[in-house]
Enzyme design. Structure first.
Site, PDB file in Angstrom:
ATOM      1  N   ARG A 134      11.847  -6.119   4.594  1.00 13.79           N
ATOM      2  CA  ARG A 134      11.487  -4.696   4.457  1.00 13.79           C
ATOM      3  C   ARG A 134      12.466  -3.813   5.237  1.00 13.79           C
ATOM      4  NH1 ARG A 134       5.530  -2.271   4.920  1.00 13.79           N
ATOM      5  NH2 ARG A 134       5.476  -2.911   7.097  1.00 13.79           N
ATOM      6  N   ARG A 161      -9.427   1.139   8.674  1.00 14.78           N
ATOM      7  CA  ARG A 161      -8.965  -0.226   8.856  1.00 14.78           C
ATOM      8  C   ARG A 161      -9.991  -1.078   9.601  1.00 14.78           C
ATOM      9  NH1 ARG A 161      -3.095   0.611   8.765  1.00 14.78           N
ATOM     10  NH2 ARG A 161      -1.922  -1.266   9.180  1.00 14.78           N
ATOM     11  N   LYS A 188       0.831  -1.217   0.000  1.00 21.32           N
ATOM     12  CA  LYS A 188       0.000   0.000   0.000  1.00 21.32           C
ATOM     13  C   LYS A 188       0.862   1.262   0.000  1.00 21.32           C
ATOM     14  CE  LYS A 188      -2.166  -0.699   3.907  1.00 21.32           C
ATOM     15  NZ  LYS A 188      -1.614  -1.962   4.394  1.00 21.32           N
ATOM     16  N   ARG A 223      -0.627  -8.967  13.053  1.00 19.29           N
ATOM     17  CA  ARG A 223      -1.164  -7.919  12.173  1.00 19.29           C
ATOM     18  C   ARG A 223      -1.994  -8.547  11.045  1.00 19.29           C
ATOM     19  NH1 ARG A 223       3.943  -4.725  10.575  1.00 19.29           N
ATOM     20  NH2 ARG A 223       2.528  -3.276   9.565  1.00 19.29           N
TER      21      ARG A 223
HETATM   22  P1  AMP Z   1       0.990   0.701   8.819  1.00 20.18           P
HETATM   23  O1  AMP Z   1       2.213   1.524   8.599  1.00 20.18           O
HETATM   24  O2  AMP Z   1      -0.183   1.192   8.018  1.00 20.18           O
HETATM   25  O3  AMP Z   1       1.223  -0.768   8.665  1.00 20.18           O
HETATM   26  O4  AMP Z   1       0.557   0.942  10.362  1.00 20.18           O
HETATM   27  C1  AMP Z   1       1.417   0.573  11.418  1.00 20.18           C
HETATM   28  C2  AMP Z   1       0.643   0.437  12.714  1.00 20.18           C
HETATM   29  O5  AMP Z   1       0.014   1.690  13.045  1.00 20.18           O
HETATM   30  C3  AMP Z   1      -0.499  -0.559  12.701  1.00 20.18           C
HETATM   31  O6  AMP Z   1      -0.067  -1.876  12.953  1.00 20.18           O
HETATM   32  C4  AMP Z   1      -1.395  -0.017  13.814  1.00 20.18           C
HETATM   33  O7  AMP Z   1      -0.880  -0.320  15.089  1.00 20.18           O
HETATM   34  C5  AMP Z   1      -1.274   1.485  13.621  1.00 20.18           C
HETATM   35  N1  AMP Z   1      -2.293   1.997  12.672  1.00 20.18           N
HETATM   36  C6  AMP Z   1      -2.081   2.549  11.437  1.00 20.18           C
HETATM   37  N2  AMP Z   1      -3.237   2.909  10.865  1.00 20.18           N
HETATM   38  C7  AMP Z   1      -4.220   2.572  11.733  1.00 20.18           C
HETATM   39  C8  AMP Z   1      -5.630   2.661  11.714  1.00 20.18           C
HETATM   40  N3  AMP Z   1      -6.296   3.175  10.673  1.00 20.18           N
HETATM   41  N4  AMP Z   1      -6.317   2.191  12.789  1.00 20.18           N
HETATM   42  C9  AMP Z   1      -5.683   1.679  13.858  1.00 20.18           C
HETATM   43  N5  AMP Z   1      -4.358   1.549  13.940  1.00 20.18           N
HETATM   44  C10 AMP Z   1      -3.617   1.989  12.888  1.00 20.18           C
END
Ligand code: AMP
Length: 212
Positions: free
Chosen positions: A127, A88, A13, A171
């Site tokens: 990564r 999410r 993404k 996750r």
């Molecule tokens: P990402 O970089 O999008 O994988 O996000 C990393 C972490 O941030 C996730 O594993 C969540 O802990 C938190 N996070 C990011 N976006 C959200 C969201 N929309 N709702 C809840 N937690 C989020």
């Protein structure tokens, strides 16, 4: 243009959102990047969010919706944006709908980037990120020009603390349980399109462009 990218963690993404953002000259709005910024600055939100993020858990919906409410009213979001990592959960999607309703707006397209779990687990181990810019690399699939160093600044790359194998599995489970129901939610609105995220970065990008 307002686009939402949905996909599993490590599904590409962020990489695709950055490419779309430069092609269409609209901002990438990544809740993950915004939260990591808060953690770095040790803001009140950052301190709260860190405990969830380190465990691979979701940050509570109320905190996310509050953060996004102010973000989406920023001037630079006026001409559209690429949402990456938000919404999410169903409550977040409904919250976003009412934020958009209030300004008489709506999402144009929702793109699902499909990637199998075993591919994700393989990808996450490789990564690497450049902390200050959020630029993302992969040691095998998208390596930097110089090993371990960011292409632009030459600063060292790091491994995200939530990319550990056990955390990734958590996750993924959260993705299947809480995020996948969004597929049906947006399908009912007839704005949902799916692309195969297991191809090369450029091929995935072309498939997304074809759907827009
Ligand atoms: P990402 O970089 O999008 O994988 O996000 C990393 C972490 O941030 C996730 O594993 C969540 O802990 C938190 N996070 C990011 N976006 C959200 C969201 N929309 N709702 C809840 N937690 C989020």
């Amino acid at each position: 243009m307002k686009i939402l990218l949905i996909g599993p963690p490590g599904g590409g993404k962020g990489t695709q959102a950055k490419k779309l953002s430069s092609k269409f000259n609209i901002p990438q709005v990544s809740t993950g990047d915004m939260l990591r910024d808060h953690v770095k600055k040790m803001s009140k939100l950052g301190i709260k969010a860190k405990e969830f993020m380190d465990q691979g858990e979701l940050v509570p919906d109320e905190l996310i919706l509050k953060m996004m409410k102010s973000k989406l009213s920023d001037d630079n979001c006026k001409n559209g944006y690429i949402l990456d990592g938000f919404p999410r959960t169903l409550p977040q999607a409904k919250g976003l709908d009412s934020l958009l309703d209030n300004i008489d707006s709506n999402l144009d397209k929702v793109i699902i980037i499909k990637v199998d779990d075993d591919v994700i687990i393989d990808r996450m181990g490789g990564r690497r990120v450049h902390k200050n810019s959020g630029r993302i690399y992969h040691i095998k699939y998208n390596p930097p020009k110089n090993e371990g160093l960011d292409d632009i600044t030459n600063e060292p790359l790091s491994i995200r603390s939530d990319d550990k194998k056990e955390t990734v599995k958590n996750r993924l489970k959260i993705y299947h349980d809480l995020t996948k129901p969004l597929i049906n939610f947006y399908n009912l609105k007839n704005i949902l399109f799916e692309v195969d995220g297991q191809n090369e970065i450029e091929d995935v990008f072309s498939s997304i462009i074809n759907k827009l």
